[in-house]
Structure formats: structure tokens, C-alpha cells
Design a protein around this motif. Structure first.
Motif, short mmCIF file in Angstrom:
data_model
loop_
_atom_site.label_atom_id
_atom_site.label_comp_id
_atom_site.label_asym_id
_atom_site.label_seq_id
_atom_site.Cartn_x
_atom_site.Cartn_y
_atom_site.Cartn_z
N ARG A 27 64.54 34.36 -32.19
CA ARG A 27 65.46 35.43 -31.79
C ARG A 27 65.97 36.23 -32.97
O ARG A 27 66.13 37.45 -32.89
CB ARG A 27 66.67 34.84 -31.04
CG ARG A 27 66.37 34.33 -29.67
CD ARG A 27 67.63 33.79 -29.02
NE ARG A 27 67.29 32.66 -28.16
CZ ARG A 27 68.13 31.70 -27.82
NH1 ARG A 27 69.37 31.71 -28.27
NH2 ARG A 27 67.74 30.73 -27.03
N ARG A 28 66.24 35.56 -34.06
CA ARG A 28 66.84 36.24 -35.22
C ARG A 28 65.82 37.03 -36.03
O ARG A 28 66.18 37.87 -36.85
CB ARG A 28 67.51 35.21 -36.15
CG ARG A 28 68.57 34.37 -35.49
CD ARG A 28 69.81 35.16 -35.07
NE ARG A 28 70.73 34.23 -34.44
CZ ARG A 28 70.85 34.07 -33.13
NH1 ARG A 28 70.15 34.81 -32.29
NH2 ARG A 28 71.70 33.18 -32.64
N SER A 87 63.14 29.59 -29.41
CA SER A 87 63.93 29.08 -30.53
C SER A 87 64.91 30.12 -31.07
O SER A 87 64.70 31.33 -30.95
CB SER A 87 63.01 28.62 -31.67
OG SER A 87 62.41 29.74 -32.31
N THR A 88 65.97 29.63 -31.69
CA THR A 88 66.95 30.52 -32.32
C THR A 88 66.31 31.31 -33.46
O THR A 88 66.58 32.51 -33.62
CB THR A 88 68.13 29.70 -32.86
OG1 THR A 88 68.75 29.00 -31.77
CG2 THR A 88 69.17 30.59 -33.52
N HIS A 136 66.97 44.59 -26.92
CA HIS A 136 67.12 44.24 -28.33
C HIS A 136 65.79 43.77 -28.89
O HIS A 136 65.10 42.96 -28.26
CB HIS A 136 68.17 43.13 -28.50
CG HIS A 136 69.41 43.37 -27.69
ND1 HIS A 136 70.55 43.92 -28.23
CD2 HIS A 136 69.67 43.16 -26.36
CE1 HIS A 136 71.47 44.03 -27.28
NE2 HIS A 136 70.96 43.58 -26.14
N TYR A 175 64.17 41.46 -26.22
CA TYR A 175 64.98 40.78 -25.19
C TYR A 175 65.64 41.83 -24.31
O TYR A 175 66.26 42.77 -24.80
CB TYR A 175 66.05 39.90 -25.84
CG TYR A 175 65.46 38.71 -26.54
CD1 TYR A 175 65.36 37.48 -25.90
CD2 TYR A 175 64.94 38.82 -27.83
CE1 TYR A 175 64.78 36.40 -26.52
CE2 TYR A 175 64.36 37.73 -28.47
CZ TYR A 175 64.28 36.53 -27.81
OH TYR A 175 63.69 35.46 -28.42
N SER A 182 70.86 39.11 -31.89
CA SER A 182 71.95 38.55 -32.70
C SER A 182 72.72 37.49 -31.92
O SER A 182 72.63 37.38 -30.70
CB SER A 182 72.89 39.66 -33.18
OG SER A 182 73.35 40.43 -32.09
N THR A 183 73.50 36.72 -32.65
CA THR A 183 74.15 35.51 -32.12
C THR A 183 75.00 35.77 -30.89
O THR A 183 75.02 34.95 -29.96
CB THR A 183 75.02 34.87 -33.22
OG1 THR A 183 74.23 34.71 -34.40
CG2 THR A 183 75.56 33.53 -32.78
N GLU A 184 75.70 36.90 -30.86
CA GLU A 184 76.66 37.11 -29.77
C GLU A 184 76.00 37.23 -28.41
O GLU A 184 76.69 37.15 -27.38
CB GLU A 184 77.53 38.35 -30.05
CG GLU A 184 76.80 39.68 -29.98
CD GLU A 184 76.34 40.18 -31.34
OE1 GLU A 184 76.22 41.40 -31.50
OE2 GLU A 184 76.11 39.34 -32.24
N HIS A 185 74.69 37.40 -28.37
CA HIS A 185 74.00 37.53 -27.09
C HIS A 185 73.35 36.22 -26.62
O HIS A 185 72.81 36.17 -25.51
CB HIS A 185 72.92 38.61 -27.17
CG HIS A 185 73.44 39.96 -27.54
ND1 HIS A 185 74.32 40.65 -26.73
CD2 HIS A 185 73.21 40.74 -28.63
CE1 HIS A 185 74.61 41.81 -27.31
NE2 HIS A 185 73.94 41.88 -28.46
N ASP A 186 73.40 35.18 -27.45
CA ASP A 186 72.68 33.95 -27.12
C ASP A 186 73.07 33.37 -25.76
O ASP A 186 72.22 32.85 -25.03
CB ASP A 186 72.91 32.89 -28.20
CG ASP A 186 72.05 33.09 -29.43
OD1 ASP A 186 71.14 33.93 -29.38
OD2 ASP A 186 72.29 32.40 -30.43
N HIS A 187 74.33 33.46 -25.41
CA HIS A 187 74.79 32.84 -24.16
C HIS A 187 74.23 33.52 -22.92
O HIS A 187 74.28 32.97 -21.82
CB HIS A 187 76.33 32.86 -24.10
CG HIS A 187 76.92 34.24 -23.91
ND1 HIS A 187 77.01 35.16 -24.93
CD2 HIS A 187 77.43 34.84 -22.80
CE1 HIS A 187 77.56 36.28 -24.46
NE2 HIS A 187 77.82 36.11 -23.18
#
Length: 371
Positions: free
Chosen positions: A249-250, A245-246, A194, A259, A198-203
Motif C-alpha cells: 500500500r505504501r 500487505s501494508t 489513490h 485503491y 497512506s495510513t489514514e485510509h487503512d481502516h
């Protein structure tokens, strides 16, 4: 010896052994992968996703690969060129008219891709947050004068590479580089890589770990030149805590904020080593792959301070090509052997203080499998 998970063709058992040795020595968590003829022959991982060694590195763990992302950006340009939508020998202004300002009328697309465009810096940007404003950054690049006559010298375009190529892609397709990559490259291949996350991959993200004796304030810089001094930094200092940081990523910072893991990096790049296809999916013709290993510039790189051979989008090393990322990640492709090797880790090493041969140890282990 640390256990690693995954599979290896028996011929490539040395790759598993090399990764296990790295996990016993310098690495916290890492993955290694080898593709031959567009198919996986080694896909191994192990260790931990966090500095406290409390969370296991799993098959689908992702981490930031920094400048290893440039290999993906270059592939997007080659896909468009192969489709006839991008002429590598055309002036950038054919796609981005505003780019003609300040004497850049003769900057060619291939200059941008080979780090010879004369735009290695973002001198107007003083904070990392400013990198998140795509239109501001690209407008600044369009207005900027080149540092040298384009095509006559090279200087590693550490951050500007992604904005320059990304804006060309956006002007042609109407999509961001990350969107184009997801829809036209990663999607068809089924690659878990990626550009921006996006948020759904943060974990699934394993944060990068600063080099030993460094903190999260540790910042990226160009390697020292032959006289031991660093080229003056003219833009924002990017620290480990920024990359973790978030907001990072965004964002869309295509030169550096990809990533993935070794499997996804090797899968995507194996397209170029395997005459345009991987896993039964064709993205390029054979002729469309050739610019990846055809030399555009050879000589001293003004930013890296070392002799370099640059192709259209990649560094060339003998009969191989590819590039690595700040901290240690690496991908190398060999079209003669139709092999691609990738290494992705979370423990960074500061090359100013410690030699880092981890990626090359994986590469050499892969070559032992070919023999």
C-alpha cells in the motif's frame, strides 16, 4: 436477493439488479457505478469487506484494483500531453536521457503507453520487496535492451507500464505518479482513488480474497497462450498476500497498486468519455481525450497470447476502451454514449479455472439503461 445500497436512476435499475445477483453468487463485497455525461446515474454497493462476512462493505470502502490502475496512469500522461508538457510522439529520451542505453533511442512515449516499447519484463527483480525501490527499478529499465524493435509488436507491460510512464511524469513534473494523480486528477474531481495508500485510509480497505480453492499464495501470471502454455515469468511472483500487505500500500507501483471503489474509478475515467470533463470539472480538451480511443497497435499480444487493440494507454474493444485488473475489477468507457461503467470487488476469480464475466454483466446492464 442480497440488498445493495446506493442510488440508481430508474433507467439503470438493471445495474443494481446485476450487482445483487453477483453478490448472491460469486461475490463477497463489491461496488458498481455508471457515469453518463460526467454525472453518476448508478452508484451501488453491497456485501462484506472481509472473507468472514463480518464487516459490511460501506459507501467509502476501498480495495486494490490491480491493473485497473493503468487507466489512471494513462490519464495522467494524457493530461500532461494536453497541456503541452508531454509530446506523445517524442522519444522517451527527451525527458529521460539515461533511457537511451541499449538501443532504446527510438522508443517513443506512445510506444510505452501502447505496450509496444519491448520492455514487458523486470528480469533482474526476484522479490516483491525490490519493486518498492523506485530508483533501482527505473535505472534497471533504463539500462535494459528491448525484446523487439519498439513499435513493431505489442506485449502487455504488466508492471513496467507504471514505472516507465511514472518516471516520464516524474522527470517532467518533479512529482511521483501518485502525487501528480492526487493533485491534478483526483483532487480537482473529488475522487476517492489513490495510487499507493497512506495510513489514514487503512481502516477502509477491504483485503482481496483469493479465488475459491486458492490461498493467499495465489500469484499473478499472464494468461495462457493459444497453445495453452504460459509465457515464462522472468520477475518476482506477486501473490495475494503481497497485494494485501501494508508495504504494498505504501509503495509506488503505479501499474497495479491503485485503491478505490467503482464510484471513484468511474468518476475519474468518465472525464475521457465526456469530452474532458466530469462533474463540472474540466481536465482535458476534447482533442486531448482522443488518443485514449485512437488505435496505435492491432495484432497478437506476445504476453497475453491473444489479439489486442492498444491505444495510447488503453485497450480498445470496438467503440469502447478501458482495462481491468487481476481478480476481476474493470472499467469501460464509451465516448459515443458518453458513458463509463466500473466494477470493483474483493473476491478474486482465477480465470484459468473459472470463467469471470462479472464486470461485463455490469457493463451490459448499463447499456440496457441507455436503450
Amino acid at each position: 436477493m442480497t440488498d445493495s445500497k446506493g442510488h440508481c436512476d430508474p433507467r439503470f435499475a438493471a445495474v443494481r439488479e446485476a450487482l445483487a445477483a453477483l453478490l448472491d453468487k460469486d461475490d463477497v463485497g463489491a461496488s458498481a457505478a455508471v457515469y453518463v455525461d460526467g454525472e453518476p446515474v448508478a452508484d451501488v454497493w453491497g456485501g462484506y469487506a472481509d472473507a468472514n462476512r463480518s464487516v459490511a462493505w460501506e459507501r467509502d470502502t476501498l480495495t486494490g484494483v490491480n491493473s485497473t490502475t493503468k487507466n489512471m496512469v494513462a490519464l495522467c500522461a494524457l493530461v500532461l500531453a494536453d497541456r503541452g508538457e508531454l509530446d506523445l510522439s517524442a522519444p522517451v529520451t527527451a525527458y529521460w536521457p539515461e533511457f537511451a542505453a541499449a538501443g532504446k533511442e527510438n522508443v517513443l512515449v506512445r510506444h510505452v503507453l501502447s505496450h509496444t516499447a519491448g520492455l514487458p519484463d523486470l528480469p533482474g527483480l526476484k522479490t516483491v520487496e525490490e519493486l518498492y525501490a523506485w530508483e533501482n527499478v527505473t535505472a534497471g529499465l533504463a539500462a535494459q535492451a528491448p525484446e523487439w524493435e519498439p513499435g513493431t509488436a505489442a506485449g502487455y507491460h504488466a508492471l513496467t507500464f507504471g514505472f516507465l510512464v511514472g518516471e516520464i511524469v516524474r522527470r517532467i513534473t518533479g512529482r511521483s505518479l501518485g502525487e501528480f494523480f492526487a493533485e491534478e486528477v483526483a483532487g480537482p474531481l473529488g475522487a476517492d482513488f489513490h495510487i499507493g495508500l497512506s495510513t489514514e485510509h487503512d481502516h477502509r480497505v477491504a483485503p482481496l480474497i483469493p479465488p475459491p480453492s486458492r490461498t493467499e499464495e495465489y500469484a499473478a501470471s499472464a494468461p495462457p497462450g493459444p497453445d495453452g502454455t504460459h509465457r515464462e515469468d522472468t520477475g518476482a511472483a506477486i501473490r495475494v498476500k503481497d497485494v494485501n500487505s501494508t508495504a504494498w500500500r505504501r509503495a509506488q507501483i503505479p501499474a497495479v497498486n491503485g485503491y478505490g471503489n467503482a464510484r471513484s474509478v468511474a468518476l475519474v475515467q468518465s472525464v475521457l468519455a465526456n469530452q474532458g470533463s466530469a462533474g463540472g470539472v474540466r481536465l482535458l480538451s476534447l482533442r486531448g481525450c482522443e488518443p485514449a480511443w485512437q488505435e496505435v497497435f492491432r495484432g497478437d499480444d506476445r504476453v497475453l497470447g491473444t489479439p489486442m487493440s492498444w491505444t495510447v494507454g488503453f485497450a480498445r474493444f470496438g467503440n469502447t476502451f478501458g482495462w481491468g485488473g487481476w481478480g476481476g475489477s474493470l472499467v469501460v468507457s464509451d465516448p459515443g454514449s458518453r458513458m463509463t461503467v466500473a466494477y470493483v470487488m474483493n473476491q478474486m476469480i482465477d480465470r484459468d479455472r473459472q470463467e469471470d464475466n462479472r464486470g461485463m454483466e455490469i457493463v451490459m446492464a448499463a447499456y440496457s439503461g441507455l436503450r
